[in-house]
Design an enzyme around this catalytic site. Structure first.
Site, PDB file in Angstrom:
ATOM      1  N   TYR A   1       9.595   2.918   6.449  1.00 22.20           N
ATOM      2  CA  TYR A   1       8.636   2.676   7.545  1.00 22.20           C
ATOM      3  C   TYR A   1       8.886   1.292   8.148  1.00 22.20           C
ATOM      4  O   TYR A   1       9.043   1.140   9.372  1.00 22.20           O
ATOM      5  CB  TYR A   1       7.201   2.779   7.009  1.00 22.20           C
TER       6      TYR A   1
HETATM    7  O1  LIG Z   1       0.053  -3.519   8.001  1.00 23.39           O
HETATM    8  C1  LIG Z   1       0.791  -2.592   8.203  1.00 23.39           C
HETATM    9  O2  LIG Z   1       1.733  -2.671   8.955  1.00 23.39           O
HETATM   10  C2  LIG Z   1       0.599  -1.315   7.468  1.00 23.39           C
HETATM   11  O3  LIG Z   1      -0.753  -1.260   7.037  1.00 23.39           O
HETATM   12  C3  LIG Z   1      -1.071  -0.123   6.291  1.00 23.39           C
HETATM   13  O4  LIG Z   1      -0.283  -0.105   5.099  1.00 23.39           O
HETATM   14  P1  LIG Z   1      -0.900  -0.711   3.770  1.00 23.39           P
HETATM   15  O5  LIG Z   1      -1.150  -2.159   3.929  1.00 23.39           O
HETATM   16  O6  LIG Z   1      -0.024  -0.255   2.682  1.00 23.39           O
HETATM   17  O7  LIG Z   1      -2.344  -0.009   3.753  1.00 23.39           O
HETATM   18  P2  LIG Z   1      -2.987   1.013   2.737  1.00 23.39           P
HETATM   19  O8  LIG Z   1      -2.162   2.215   2.599  1.00 23.39           O
HETATM   20  O9  LIG Z   1      -4.389   1.197   3.167  1.00 23.39           O
HETATM   21  O10 LIG Z   1      -2.963   0.215   1.363  1.00 23.39           O
HETATM   22  C4  LIG Z   1      -3.731  -0.990   1.204  1.00 23.39           C
HETATM   23  C5  LIG Z   1      -3.557  -1.525  -0.196  1.00 23.39           C
HETATM   24  O11 LIG Z   1      -4.117  -0.580  -1.111  1.00 23.39           O
HETATM   25  C6  LIG Z   1      -3.167  -0.276  -2.117  1.00 23.39           C
HETATM   26  N1  LIG Z   1      -3.373   1.116  -2.536  1.00 23.39           N
HETATM   27  C7  LIG Z   1      -3.153   2.115  -1.703  1.00 23.39           C
HETATM   28  C8  LIG Z   1      -3.367   3.413  -2.072  1.00 23.39           C
HETATM   29  C9  LIG Z   1      -3.829   3.693  -3.360  1.00 23.39           C
HETATM   30  O12 LIG Z   1      -4.048   4.823  -3.768  1.00 23.39           O
HETATM   31  N2  LIG Z   1      -4.040   2.636  -4.184  1.00 23.39           N
HETATM   32  C10 LIG Z   1      -3.829   1.357  -3.829  1.00 23.39           C
HETATM   33  O13 LIG Z   1      -4.051   0.441  -4.610  1.00 23.39           O
HETATM   34  C11 LIG Z   1      -1.827  -0.503  -1.493  1.00 23.39           C
HETATM   35  O14 LIG Z   1      -0.860  -0.766  -2.501  1.00 23.39           O
HETATM   36  C12 LIG Z   1      -2.116  -1.684  -0.608  1.00 23.39           C
HETATM   37  O15 LIG Z   1      -2.007  -2.858  -1.349  1.00 23.39           O
HETATM   38  C13 LIG Z   1      -0.807   1.121   7.088  1.00 23.39           C
HETATM   39  O16 LIG Z   1      -1.049   2.260   6.289  1.00 23.39           O
HETATM   40  C14 LIG Z   1       0.598   1.153   7.605  1.00 23.39           C
HETATM   41  O17 LIG Z   1       0.739   2.281   8.452  1.00 23.39           O
HETATM   42  C15 LIG Z   1       0.946  -0.114   8.327  1.00 23.39           C
HETATM   43  O18 LIG Z   1       0.307  -0.150   9.562  1.00 23.39           O
END
Ligand SMILES: O=C(O)[C@H]1O[C@H](OP(=O)(O)OP(=O)(O)OC[C@H]2O[C@@H](n3ccc(=O)[nH]c3=O)[C@H](O)[C@@H]2O)[C@H](O)[C@@H](O)[C@H]1O
Length: 430
Positions: free
Chosen positions: A242
């Site tokens: 991504y």
């Molecule tokens: O800024 C971005 O550019 C991206 O932001 C977002 O990605 P992330 O920051 O990864 O958000 P998100 O999935 O909500 O996980 C948040 C936290 O929860 C943790 N997480 C997640 C899932 C889970 O089951 N458990 C967990 O601990 C996980 O490890 C993480 O630490 C958008 O989805 C992406 O499309 C893109 O726009």
């Protein structure tokens, strides 16, 4: 040997004349009859061919309107109505991903201040399309048309740009999600690379060219450890496909700026959340699972440290999008020819205050008045990064970007929306 003429004309005098006249009449009638029949046949064939051709064209046009929800005079009129500008100096914006989370919010804000908006969305099923349809209804109720179609459909893009000279394109359509890239890598190439190029191609050929503002991502910082993340920091070590496609998008847009004079602004969004959000994101799925009494999985870093994100509230992001559209500057090219240098910019749009994921869960528990069943596991090697933290001084300087919503306040608004949208009553969460 009798001559053929003798056989046809017998030698008996008197009779001959009569027979001959009679025969001539018969010949004439026979000849006339066969010419008429031939004429009728020809007429019949002409009518048959004409009917077949008009039937084919009816079937073809019928099929076109059955399988394609765009094109035609009525459709073009709808596009122009939706894009109608109602304020002096306003803009007409094509918003891709308009039925998405950020796209729907920005479209409404643009329309509200008097700009013209036309949406484009492919309504794919990466997450529940009924949520996208509900956002579309909301947009429709405010006079915004959302065309259903894919970025890779060059015919559709051509028709859209033929129907209207957009002043700006706000490109938010993308295959989102960091971890899903391991499951379905091709969807990232399809939307974030091929779709982006298809859109840039039509923009570069447009006359006049629109200014191009698009969603990059905080994930381009990848394994960067310098905090807070600044636009000048390294972005050459993405941790997920991504992130790699978003980074590639920054490079691709640069070439269109360089060769064709397109004005380009890339927005590096930091984990955007809020009402009408994306069900695949942690805050959303945690809320759902907590309410249903299901276990949530919380990832921890390799050394046991909590993961953290610079969670950014949707209203702040909307203001950032409007600010960058307003200051985008003009594209300089037209019809595929560059006429001079055009702006090329990238901005962080974050909150500047990272919050650890367990803290996010605590806040949700408070708003939902329910305890989460937590399962803590080590972060799988699936593209996640341990933390994000935005330096926003560049956006602040350029267009006064200043986030104002902390996570506690923003999640309260999200929970209120979630309960109402999914039909919970106050009683359900006592
Ligand atoms: O800024 C971005 O550019 C991206 O932001 C977002 O990605 P992330 O920051 O990864 O958000 P998100 O999935 O909500 O996980 C948040 C936290 O929860 C943790 N997480 C997640 C899932 C889970 O089951 N458990 C967990 O601990 C996980 O490890 C993480 O630490 C958008 O989805 C992406 O499309 C893109 O726009």
């Amino acid at each position: 040997m009798p001559y053929l003429e003798d056989e046809l004309f017998p030698s008996t005098p008197g009779k001959f004349k009569i027979e001959r006249t009679h025969n001539m009449n018969r010949q004439f009638h026979r000849c006339f009859a066969s010419t008429s029949i031939m004429f009728l046949w020809a007429l019949f064939l002409i009518v048959l061919t004409a009917s077949y051709l008009s039937f084919r064209s009816f079937v073809d046009s019928g099929n076109r309107y059955l399988t394609v929800s765009w094109g035609g005079i009525q459709w073009e009129k709808q596009i122009r109505n939706s894009a109608h500008i109602r304020r002096p100096g306003g803009m007409s914006v094509l918003v891709t991903g308009a039925a998405g989370f950020v796209g729907s919010h920005v479209s409404l804000a643009l329309k509200k201040r008097g700009d013209g908006v036309v949406g484009l969305d492919n309504f794919n099923n990466y997450y529940d399309p009924s949520l996208k349809k509900a956002r579309q209804s909301l947009l429709n109720s405010q006079g915004i048309l959302v065309v259903e179609g894919d970025l890779n459909d060059a015919g559709l893009l051509a028709q859209l740009f033929d129907a209207l000279a957009f002043t700006h394109v706000l490109h938010l359509a993308a295959q989102a999600g960091v971890r899903y890239a391991m499951e379905n890598p091709n969807s990232y190439v399809h939307s974030n690379i091929a779709g982006l190029v298809a859109l840039l191609e039509i923009c570069k050929s447009a006359d006049p060219q629109p200014a191009f503002v698009w969603a990059s991502s905080s994930s381009v910082y990848g394994l960067n450890e310098k905090v807070p993340f600044s636009e000048s920091d390294r972005t050459d070590r993405p941790a997920s496909l991504y992130a790699a496609t978003k980074k590639a998008g920054e490079e691709i847009t640069h070439t269109y700026n360089h060769i064709y004079g397109l004005s380009i602004t890339g927005l590096r969004f930091f984990t955007v959340y809020g009402p009408w959000g994306r069900p695949d994101m942690a805050y959303f799925s945690f809320t759902k699972n907590i309410l249903q009494g299901k276990t949530i999985t919380i990832y921890k870093g390799k050394n046991g440290e909590d993961l953290a994100r610079d969670f950014t509230y949707i209203d702040d992001i909307v203001r950032g999008c409007l600010g960058s559209l307003d200051t985008s500057g003009e594209s300089t090219g037209s019809g595929g020819k560059k006429r001079g240098p055009a702006p090329y910019r990238n901005f962080n749009l974050g909150n500047t205050s990272p919050v650890k994921v367990p803290r996010l869960v605590n806040i949700l528990e408070k708003h939902l008045r329910a305890k989460a069943k937590r399962k803590i596991v080590e972060m799988p090697g699936n593209g996640d990064v341990p933390f994000t933290h935005a330096n926003i001084s560049l956006a602040q300087r350029e267009f006064g970007y200043k986030p104002t919503t902390d996570l506690q306040t923003g999640l309260k608004k999200f929970v209120r929306w979630y309960l109402s949208y999914y039909g919970y009553t106050r009683k359900d969460i006592q």
